[in-house]
Design a protein around this motif. Structure first.
Motif, PDB file in Angstrom:
ATOM      1  N   ALA A  43       0.835  -1.207   0.000  1.00 32.90           N
ATOM      2  CA  ALA A  43       0.000   0.000   0.000  1.00 32.90           C
ATOM      3  C   ALA A  43       0.866   1.251   0.000  1.00 32.90           C
ATOM      4  CB  ALA A  43      -0.908   0.013   1.226  1.00 32.90           C
ATOM      5  N   GLY A  44       0.284   2.336  -0.518  1.00 34.63           N
ATOM      6  CA  GLY A  44       0.921   3.652  -0.487  1.00 34.63           C
ATOM      7  C   GLY A  44       1.654   3.973  -1.774  1.00 34.63           C
ATOM      8  N   ASP A  45       1.580   5.247  -2.166  1.00 32.51           N
ATOM      9  CA  ASP A  45       2.296   5.717  -3.354  1.00 32.51           C
ATOM     10  C   ASP A  45       3.666   6.264  -2.995  1.00 32.51           C
ATOM     11  OD1 ASP A  45       0.323   5.074  -5.228  1.00 32.51           O
ATOM     12  OD2 ASP A  45      -0.775   6.908  -4.756  1.00 32.51           O
ATOM     13  N   GLY A  46       3.836   6.631  -1.728  1.00 34.99           N
ATOM     14  CA  GLY A  46       5.111   7.151  -1.268  1.00 34.99           C
ATOM     15  C   GLY A  46       5.072   8.638  -1.045  1.00 34.99           C
ATOM     16  N   ALA A  47       5.936   9.095  -0.139  1.00 37.04           N
ATOM     17  CA  ALA A  47       6.052  10.511   0.176  1.00 37.04           C
ATOM     18  C   ALA A  47       7.511  10.794   0.527  1.00 37.04           C
ATOM     19  CB  ALA A  47       5.149  10.873   1.355  1.00 37.04           C
ATOM     20  N   THR A  48       7.896  12.047   0.379  1.00 35.38           N
ATOM     21  CA  THR A  48       9.269  12.429   0.699  1.00 35.38           C
ATOM     22  C   THR A  48       9.383  12.819   2.162  1.00 35.38           C
ATOM     23  OG1 THR A  48       8.839  14.701   0.046  1.00 35.38           O
ATOM     24  CG2 THR A  48       9.698  13.213  -1.650  1.00 35.38           C
ATOM     25  N   GLY A  49      10.613  12.957   2.612  1.00 33.74           N
ATOM     26  CA  GLY A  49      10.898  13.361   3.990  1.00 33.74           C
ATOM     27  C   GLY A  49      12.371  13.676   4.108  1.00 33.74           C
ATOM     28  N   PRO A  50      12.870  13.825   5.332  1.00 36.99           N
ATOM     29  CA  PRO A  50      14.272  14.191   5.527  1.00 36.99           C
ATOM     30  C   PRO A  50      15.264  13.165   4.961  1.00 36.99           C
ATOM     31  CG  PRO A  50      13.045  14.371   7.586  1.00 36.99           C
ATOM     32  CD  PRO A  50      12.146  13.746   6.583  1.00 36.99           C
ATOM     33  N   GLU A  51      14.931  11.893   5.040  1.00 36.66           N
ATOM     34  CA  GLU A  51      15.857  10.865   4.558  1.00 36.66           C
ATOM     35  C   GLU A  51      15.664  10.559   3.076  1.00 36.66           C
ATOM     36  OE1 GLU A  51      16.592   7.507   7.093  1.00 36.66           O
ATOM     37  OE2 GLU A  51      15.792   8.628   8.801  1.00 36.66           O
ATOM     38  N   ALA A  52      14.463  10.712   2.580  1.00 34.16           N
ATOM     39  CA  ALA A  52      14.156  10.488   1.165  1.00 34.16           C
ATOM     40  C   ALA A  52      13.617  11.800   0.605  1.00 34.16           C
ATOM     41  CB  ALA A  52      13.139   9.362   1.009  1.00 34.16           C
ATOM     42  N   ILE A  53      14.518  12.623   0.066  1.00 37.50           N
ATOM     43  CA  ILE A  53      14.101  13.956  -0.374  1.00 37.50           C
ATOM     44  C   ILE A  53      13.372  13.928  -1.712  1.00 37.50           C
ATOM     45  CG2 ILE A  53      15.813  15.193   0.984  1.00 37.50           C
ATOM     46  CD1 ILE A  53      17.543  15.395  -1.560  1.00 37.50           C
ATOM     47  N   GLU A  54      13.450  12.807  -2.393  1.00 35.46           N
ATOM     48  CA  GLU A  54      12.723  12.603  -3.649  1.00 35.46           C
ATOM     49  C   GLU A  54      12.541  11.103  -3.794  1.00 35.46           C
ATOM     50  OE1 GLU A  54      13.221  13.891  -8.371  1.00 35.46           O
ATOM     51  OE2 GLU A  54      14.762  14.440  -6.921  1.00 35.46           O
ATOM     52  N   ILE A  55      11.400  10.677  -4.310  1.00 33.79           N
ATOM     53  CA  ILE A  55      11.171   9.253  -4.554  1.00 33.79           C
ATOM     54  C   ILE A  55      10.658   9.070  -5.975  1.00 33.79           C
ATOM     55  CG2 ILE A  55      10.729   8.666  -2.124  1.00 33.79           C
ATOM     56  CD1 ILE A  55       7.719   8.548  -2.894  1.00 33.79           C
ATOM     57  N   ALA A  56      10.844   7.859  -6.485  1.00 27.42           N
ATOM     58  CA  ALA A  56      10.367   7.570  -7.839  1.00 27.42           C
ATOM     59  C   ALA A  56      10.147   6.070  -7.981  1.00 27.42           C
ATOM     60  CB  ALA A  56      11.386   8.037  -8.872  1.00 27.42           C
ATOM     61  N   TRP A  57       9.108   5.733  -8.713  1.00 30.60           N
ATOM     62  CA  TRP A  57       8.883   4.353  -9.135  1.00 30.60           C
ATOM     63  C   TRP A  57       9.465   4.261 -10.543  1.00 30.60           C
ATOM     64  CZ3 TRP A  57       6.933   0.644  -5.994  1.00 30.60           C
ATOM     65  CH2 TRP A  57       6.247   1.055  -4.854  1.00 30.60           C
ATOM     66  N   VAL A  58      10.469   3.418 -10.733  1.00 29.65           N
ATOM     67  CA  VAL A  58      11.149   3.332 -12.023  1.00 29.65           C
ATOM     68  C   VAL A  58      11.288   1.879 -12.464  1.00 29.65           C
ATOM     69  CG1 VAL A  58      12.444   5.464 -11.636  1.00 29.65           C
ATOM     70  CG2 VAL A  58      13.484   3.277 -11.044  1.00 29.65           C
ATOM     71  N   ARG A  59      11.371   1.707 -13.775  1.00 29.98           N
ATOM     72  CA  ARG A  59      11.690   0.381 -14.311  1.00 29.98           C
ATOM     73  C   ARG A  59      13.163   0.101 -14.030  1.00 29.98           C
ATOM     74  NH1 ARG A  59       9.898   2.692 -18.923  1.00 29.98           N
ATOM     75  NH2 ARG A  59      11.891   2.152 -19.892  1.00 29.98           N
ATOM     76  N   PRO A  60      13.519  -1.119 -13.699  1.00 28.92           N
ATOM     77  CA  PRO A  60      14.930  -1.429 -13.428  1.00 28.92           C
ATOM     78  C   PRO A  60      15.883  -1.011 -14.546  1.00 28.92           C
ATOM     79  CG  PRO A  60      13.563  -3.210 -12.649  1.00 28.92           C
ATOM     80  CD  PRO A  60      12.649  -2.259 -13.400  1.00 28.92           C
ATOM     81  N   ASP A  61      15.423  -1.063 -15.800  1.00 30.82           N
ATOM     82  CA  ASP A  61      16.314  -0.686 -16.904  1.00 30.82           C
ATOM     83  C   ASP A  61      16.561   0.829 -16.989  1.00 30.82           C
ATOM     84  OD1 ASP A  61      13.863   0.148 -17.914  1.00 30.82           O
ATOM     85  OD2 ASP A  61      14.002  -1.014 -19.762  1.00 30.82           O
ATOM     86  N   GLN A  62      15.888   1.620 -16.169  1.00 29.80           N
ATOM     87  CA  GLN A  62      16.090   3.065 -16.137  1.00 29.80           C
ATOM     88  C   GLN A  62      17.160   3.494 -15.127  1.00 29.80           C
ATOM     89  OE1 GLN A  62      11.925   3.933 -15.223  1.00 29.80           O
ATOM     90  NE2 GLN A  62      11.750   5.008 -17.186  1.00 29.80           N
ATOM     91  N   LEU A  63      17.597   2.583 -14.268  1.00 32.35           N
ATOM     92  CA  LEU A  63      18.506   2.941 -13.180  1.00 32.35           C
ATOM     93  C   LEU A  63      19.867   3.433 -13.662  1.00 32.35           C
ATOM     94  CD1 LEU A  63      17.685   0.116 -10.642  1.00 32.35           C
ATOM     95  CD2 LEU A  63      17.137   2.551 -10.432  1.00 32.35           C
ATOM     96  N   ASP A  64      20.379   2.853 -14.736  1.00 38.29           N
ATOM     97  CA  ASP A  64      21.712   3.239 -15.208  1.00 38.29           C
ATOM     98  C   ASP A  64      21.778   4.689 -15.679  1.00 38.29           C
ATOM     99  OD1 ASP A  64      22.903   0.829 -14.562  1.00 38.29           O
ATOM    100  OD2 ASP A  64      22.477  -0.061 -16.516  1.00 38.29           O
ATOM    101  N   ALA A  65      20.643   5.300 -15.975  1.00 40.44           N
ATOM    102  CA  ALA A  65      20.618   6.692 -16.410  1.00 40.44           C
ATOM    103  C   ALA A  65      20.617   7.664 -15.229  1.00 40.44           C
ATOM    104  CB  ALA A  65      19.389   6.945 -17.278  1.00 40.44           C
ATOM    105  N   LEU A  66      20.516   7.140 -14.001  1.00 42.24           N
ATOM    106  CA  LEU A  66      20.443   7.981 -12.808  1.00 42.24           C
ATOM    107  C   LEU A  66      21.755   7.947 -12.039  1.00 42.24           C
ATOM    108  CD1 LEU A  66      16.939   6.803 -11.551  1.00 42.24           C
ATOM    109  CD2 LEU A  66      17.467   8.911 -12.792  1.00 42.24           C
ATOM    110  N   GLU A  67      21.961   8.947 -11.205  1.00 43.19           N
ATOM    111  CA  GLU A  67      23.124   8.978 -10.319  1.00 43.19           C
ATOM    112  C   GLU A  67      22.747   8.200  -9.052  1.00 43.19           C
ATOM    113  OE1 GLU A  67      26.338  12.172  -8.545  1.00 43.19           O
ATOM    114  OE2 GLU A  67      24.467  12.917  -9.404  1.00 43.19           O
ATOM    115  N   THR A  68      23.277   6.976  -8.942  1.00 40.33           N
ATOM    116  CA  THR A  68      22.873   6.065  -7.872  1.00 40.33           C
ATOM    117  C   THR A  68      24.057   5.692  -6.989  1.00 40.33           C
ATOM    118  OG1 THR A  68      23.325   4.019  -9.082  1.00 40.33           O
ATOM    119  CG2 THR A  68      21.149   5.033  -9.416  1.00 40.33           C
ATOM    120  N   THR A  69      23.727   5.065  -5.873  1.00 40.49           N
ATOM    121  CA  THR A  69      24.766   4.476  -5.047  1.00 40.49           C
ATOM    122  C   THR A  69      25.400   3.340  -5.843  1.00 40.49           C
ATOM    123  OG1 THR A  69      23.066   3.106  -3.997  1.00 40.49           O
ATOM    124  CG2 THR A  69      23.751   5.092  -2.811  1.00 40.49           C
TER     125      THR A  69
END
Length: 146
Positions: free
Chosen positions: A105-131
């Motif tokens: 349940a839940g669509d998600g919300a931001t906060g101090p630890e997660a300043i932005e959230i996104a639902w993404v396809r796994p194949d989109q991760l390489d285009a992002l700046e990730t850990t």
């Protein structure tokens, strides 16, 4: 006690857990708002507390950071994070148990630890700046759910 007290220059490795929460083929990721790795996209997660299992910690951290509820289905990966100072002193040493999970349940919300959230396809991760290694962890998590 500050959030980082005991986490910088630890006497021993610390234990953390994260959750790759999948919904309709997409995984929930969060842009980190606190050290380490501020500003990078990663899986929601955090330290395992005394008396809880790593899977329980992963589910709890996901909910605390994003408001999303999920179930932990299977251990997907073990990630070792060892950060050293220029002099070679261990500044951080965390072992992260990464779980594959299913959205409840839940669509998600931001906060101090997660300043932005996104639902993404796994194949989109390489285009992002990730850990480091996020794409591989998510791929292993997706495989565990198949």
């Amino acid at each position: 006690m500050s959030d980082d007290e005991g986490r910088l220059r630890p006497a021993r490795p610390l234990l953390a857990a994260s959750l790759a929460c999948f919904r309709d083929g997409e995984v929930l990721i969060a842009r980190r708002g606190k050290p380490p790795a501020v500003g990078l996209w990663s899986l929601p997660g955090g330290m395992v507390e005394l008396g809880e299992t790593a899977a329980e910690a992963a589910v709890r951290e996901l909910h605390e950071e994003t408001g999303v509820r999920a179930t932990a289905v299977a251990l997907a990966d073990v990630v070792e994070v060892i950060l050293r100072s220029p002099e070679g002193v261990v500044e951080r040493h965390v072992t992260i148990l990464a779980y594959a999970g299913s959205w409840v349940a839940g669509d998600g919300a931001t906060g101090p630890e997660a300043i932005e959230i996104a639902w993404v396809r796994p194949d989109q991760l390489d285009a992002l700046e990730t850990t480091p290694g996020l794409s591989a962890v998510v791929a292993r998590a997706a495989a565990r759910l198949r």
